[in-house]
Write an enzyme that holds these catalytic residues in place. Structure first.
Site, PDB file in Angstrom:
ATOM      1  N   ASN A 168      85.104  16.173 -56.748  1.00 46.81           N
ATOM      2  CA  ASN A 168      84.643  17.525 -56.416  1.00 46.81           C
ATOM      3  C   ASN A 168      84.112  18.139 -57.699  1.00 46.81           C
ATOM      4  O   ASN A 168      84.828  18.205 -58.700  1.00 46.81           O
ATOM      5  CB  ASN A 168      85.796  18.401 -55.901  1.00 46.81           C
ATOM      6  CG  ASN A 168      86.326  17.921 -54.557  1.00 46.81           C
ATOM      7  OD1 ASN A 168      85.782  16.993 -53.966  1.00 46.81           O
ATOM      8  ND2 ASN A 168      87.372  18.562 -54.084  1.00 46.81           N
TER       9      ASN A 168
ATOM     10  N   ARG B  67      84.224  15.404 -43.536  1.00 46.00           N
ATOM     11  CA  ARG B  67      85.507  15.378 -44.232  1.00 46.00           C
ATOM     12  C   ARG B  67      86.301  16.629 -43.830  1.00 46.00           C
ATOM     13  O   ARG B  67      85.838  17.758 -44.042  1.00 46.00           O
ATOM     14  CB  ARG B  67      85.285  15.357 -45.754  1.00 46.00           C
ATOM     15  CG  ARG B  67      86.578  15.503 -46.513  1.00 46.00           C
ATOM     16  CD  ARG B  67      86.397  15.471 -48.026  1.00 46.00           C
ATOM     17  NE  ARG B  67      87.709  15.696 -48.605  1.00 46.00           N
ATOM     18  CZ  ARG B  67      87.995  16.633 -49.496  1.00 46.00           C
ATOM     19  NH1 ARG B  67      87.054  17.426 -49.966  1.00 46.00           N
ATOM     20  NH2 ARG B  67      89.219  16.787 -49.930  1.00 46.00           N
TER      21      ARG B  67
ATOM     22  N   HIS C  59      95.611  19.109 -48.308  1.00 46.95           N
ATOM     23  CA  HIS C  59      94.705  20.070 -48.937  1.00 46.95           C
ATOM     24  C   HIS C  59      95.482  21.382 -49.079  1.00 46.95           C
ATOM     25  O   HIS C  59      95.170  22.389 -48.459  1.00 46.95           O
ATOM     26  CB  HIS C  59      93.431  20.229 -48.103  1.00 46.95           C
ATOM     27  CG  HIS C  59      92.271  20.842 -48.841  1.00 46.95           C
ATOM     28  ND1 HIS C  59      91.040  20.247 -48.931  1.00 46.95           N
ATOM     29  CD2 HIS C  59      92.158  22.003 -49.524  1.00 46.95           C
ATOM     30  CE1 HIS C  59      90.214  21.023 -49.622  1.00 46.95           C
ATOM     31  NE2 HIS C  59      90.873  22.097 -49.985  1.00 46.95           N
TER      32      HIS C  59
ATOM     33  N   TYR D  53      81.884  21.507 -59.292  1.00 50.04           N
ATOM     34  CA  TYR D  53      81.237  22.806 -59.066  1.00 50.04           C
ATOM     35  C   TYR D  53      80.541  23.367 -60.310  1.00 50.04           C
ATOM     36  O   TYR D  53      79.513  23.997 -60.205  1.00 50.04           O
ATOM     37  CB  TYR D  53      82.267  23.830 -58.571  1.00 50.04           C
ATOM     38  CG  TYR D  53      82.721  23.549 -57.154  1.00 50.04           C
ATOM     39  CD1 TYR D  53      82.033  24.067 -56.068  1.00 50.04           C
ATOM     40  CD2 TYR D  53      83.811  22.730 -56.905  1.00 50.04           C
ATOM     41  CE1 TYR D  53      82.418  23.793 -54.763  1.00 50.04           C
ATOM     42  CE2 TYR D  53      84.208  22.446 -55.603  1.00 50.04           C
ATOM     43  CZ  TYR D  53      83.513  22.979 -54.543  1.00 50.04           C
ATOM     44  OH  TYR D  53      83.886  22.697 -53.258  1.00 50.04           O
TER      45      TYR D  53
ATOM     46  N   GLU E  89      83.162  17.056 -52.523  1.00 49.66           N
ATOM     47  CA  GLU E  89      82.838  18.487 -52.450  1.00 49.66           C
ATOM     48  C   GLU E  89      81.821  18.819 -53.528  1.00 49.66           C
ATOM     49  O   GLU E  89      81.945  18.380 -54.661  1.00 49.66           O
ATOM     50  CB  GLU E  89      84.058  19.389 -52.707  1.00 49.66           C
ATOM     51  CG  GLU E  89      85.042  19.475 -51.589  1.00 49.66           C
ATOM     52  CD  GLU E  89      86.198  20.420 -51.896  1.00 49.66           C
ATOM     53  OE1 GLU E  89      86.011  21.400 -52.645  1.00 49.66           O
ATOM     54  OE2 GLU E  89      87.297  20.161 -51.384  1.00 49.66           O
TER      55      GLU E  89
ATOM     56  N   GLU F 147      92.380  17.561 -54.809  1.00 46.90           N
ATOM     57  CA  GLU F 147      92.474  18.336 -56.055  1.00 46.90           C
ATOM     58  C   GLU F 147      93.914  18.618 -56.492  1.00 46.90           C
ATOM     59  O   GLU F 147      94.332  19.781 -56.571  1.00 46.90           O
ATOM     60  CB  GLU F 147      91.716  19.659 -55.913  1.00 46.90           C
ATOM     61  CG  GLU F 147      90.250  19.492 -55.605  1.00 46.90           C
ATOM     62  CD  GLU F 147      89.476  20.820 -55.588  1.00 46.90           C
ATOM     63  OE1 GLU F 147      90.101  21.873 -55.719  1.00 46.90           O
ATOM     64  OE2 GLU F 147      88.250  20.773 -55.445  1.00 46.90           O
TER      65      GLU F 147
HETATM   66  O1  IFM Z   1      87.387  26.184 -51.214  1.00 48.55           O
HETATM   67  C1  IFM Z   1      87.723  25.293 -52.231  1.00 48.55           C
HETATM   68  C2  IFM Z   1      88.306  24.019 -51.657  1.00 48.55           C
HETATM   69  O2  IFM Z   1      89.402  24.266 -50.860  1.00 48.55           O
HETATM   70  C3  IFM Z   1      88.725  23.088 -52.761  1.00 48.55           C
HETATM   71  N1  IFM Z   1      87.678  22.894 -53.713  1.00 48.55           N
HETATM   72  C4  IFM Z   1      86.972  24.053 -54.209  1.00 48.55           C
HETATM   73  C5  IFM Z   1      86.520  24.927 -53.063  1.00 48.55           C
HETATM   74  C6  IFM Z   1      85.771  26.156 -53.579  1.00 48.55           C
HETATM   75  O3  IFM Z   1      86.586  26.917 -54.414  1.00 48.55           O
END
Ligand code: IFM
Length: 453
Positions: A300, A84, A128, A302, A360, A173
């Site tokens: 995504n 990606r 992006h 985290y 992500e 995002e």
């Molecule tokens: O680096 C970023 C990415 O560009 C978008 N999602 C989160 C990642 C980590 O912060």
């Protein structure tokens, strides 16, 4: 991890699962002044003193623009079947709209060819965060013009690559572009207004809605698929108080539902309507366009958020808390694979996407390059554990019916982490910036072995 647990293996997932890593143009390409590329809002922002750590910019980044062949060869060596990446809008349309820069298109065509020749399926993200500065000068995402320009850009790119790209992702995002870029001001274009943020959110969604049919119409690959990528968090009240509950609803509203509700239900979420309604620039027909069916939803994930209280409602600012004894990454994000599982279940229950791609997931830890006598090495057990435990969380959700069909670890290479510059390393491949050497970290080798089965 529980020592008794059976190690996770590739064969636990479907055979046609997409496995790879993700990157973004401004974070890795460099070559910002080459081959006719125009300026993006991130060029302007990163060159403004005080906006990024250490004054870092994406001018050189990982020099991927020149090293893409070597990078794709490394992806192949690591055994991925997909990749990606994002396309830089100002490389294609230096003024945002109008005159096309053929050299920009040529670059992505070369990249896509290289991927296909090496057995990797291209998943292209169109936006992006690198809006052409020329559009920002006309109001950027606060204005409808940018949504329309985005559809034109999607048209130009998909006419050229619509026969080869497997996965099209309109936006990455949009919550981050809208809120961090326009309300918190920590990202380009660096504004500080809820009105700007809400307007940007709607115009980003509208851009997606206008681009989607264009991409479908230009597609010439039978198995191509179309979607959008959203940032998510699993928001929970940090204690038993009413305030914590309200704070969690606000976090969930702005991070998850502000985009999922319009995309899947054709309306904005009622939980935060008090903050949205007066600013939303909705015109007749917008919500129908925004809610056209998607082939997949890109997630995504985290960290989870433990919300304690709303600090400043109009700035969408929430006080959060940390958990004693929990692990936190270099970003200060809690390592919480359980939250990932919960989030996947929530998305599936509330929105029922046809398919989910994890576009992500990954972690920044303080890596140290060890040169010594032998091969250079980076030992990053925390990242390996993070990836493995999140794979397990996704597998658990998918065994319970959540349609997870692909996984892209963030990121392939260490790169320009936006306002943090190069101070945070997310790669499974280490980049020695002075020499641009790539050194596969232990986590990258773990992923390679996992994929080999
Ligand atoms: O680096 C970023 C990415 O560009 C978008 N999602 C989160 C990642 C980590 O912060």
């Amino acid at each position: 991890m529980d020592e008794q647990r059976k190690p996770i293996s590739r064969s636990d997932f479907p055979a046609d699962f997409a496995w790879g890593t993700a990157t973004a143009a401004y974070q890795i390409e460099g070559a910002v002044n080459e081959d006719g590329r125009g300026l993006s809002i991130w060029d302007t922002f990163s060159h403004t003193p005080g906006k990024t750590d250490n004054g870092d910019t994406g001018d050189i980044a990982d020099d991927h623009y020149h090293r893409y062949k070597q990078d794709v060869a490394l992806m192949r060596e690591l055994g991925f079947n997909s990749y990606r990446f994002s396309i830089s809008w100002p490389r294609i349309l230096p003024e945002g709209r109008g005159k096309v820069n053929p050299k920009g298109l040529d670059f992505y065509e070369r990249l896509v060819e290289e991927l296909l020749n090496n057995g990797l399926e291209p998943y292209a993200t169109l936006y992006h965060w690198d809006l052409p500065q020329a559009l920002q000068d006309k109001g950027g995402w606060k204005e409808r013009l940018s949504s329309e320009a985005f559809a034109d850009y999607a048209d130009v790119v998909s006419r050229r690559l619509g026969d080869r790209v497997k996965g099209w992702i309109t936006l990455n995002e949009p919550a981050v572009s809208a809120i961090i870029g326009h309300v918190e001001g920590r990202h380009a274009p660096g504004e500080h207004s809820i009105e700007a943020g809400v307007r940007a959110a709607h115009h980003l969604l509208l851009g997606h809605g206008l681009a989607l049919p264009v991409l479908r119409a230009n597609n010439r690959r039978k198995d191509a698929e179309f979607g959008i990528t959203l940032s998510t968090t699993y928001a929970e009240p940090g204690d038993d108080s009413q305030q914590a509950q309200e704070a969690a609803i606000l976090v969930d509203g702005f991070n998850n539902r502000l985009f999922m509700d319009p995309l899947f239900k054709g309306r904005y979420p009622s939980t935060i309507s008090n903050l949205l309604e007066r600013y939303l620039p909705i015109e007749a027909g917008d919500m129908e366009k925004i809610s056209a069916p998607l082939d997949f939803l890109g997630i995504n994930y985290y960290f989870r958020t433990l919300a304690l209280a709303v600090e400043d409602l109009s700035a969408v600012k929430v006080k959060t808390r940390q958990v004693q004894g929990a692990q936190y990454t270099e970003m200060g994000w809690e390592v919480n694979p359980e939250g990932f599982y919960n989030l996947l279940k929530l998305v599936n229950n509330d929105y029922k996407p046809a398919k989910i791609l994890i576009t992500e997931n990954g972690a920044a830890f303080a890596d140290r390059l060890e040169e010594g006598q032998g091969q250079p090495a980076v030992h990053d057990p925390d990242r390996t554990n993070f990836i493995r435990d999140h794979f397990e969380a996704a597998l658990k959700a998918s065994r319970e019916g959540v349609p997870v069909k692909g996984y892209f670890v963030w990121s392939f290479l260490d790169n320009f982490e936006w306002a943090y510059g190069y101070s945070k390393r997310f790669g499974i491949v280490y980049v020695d910036y002075p020499t641009q050497r790539r050194i596969v970290k232990d986590s990258g080798r773990w992923y390679q072995n996992f994929l080999r089965g």
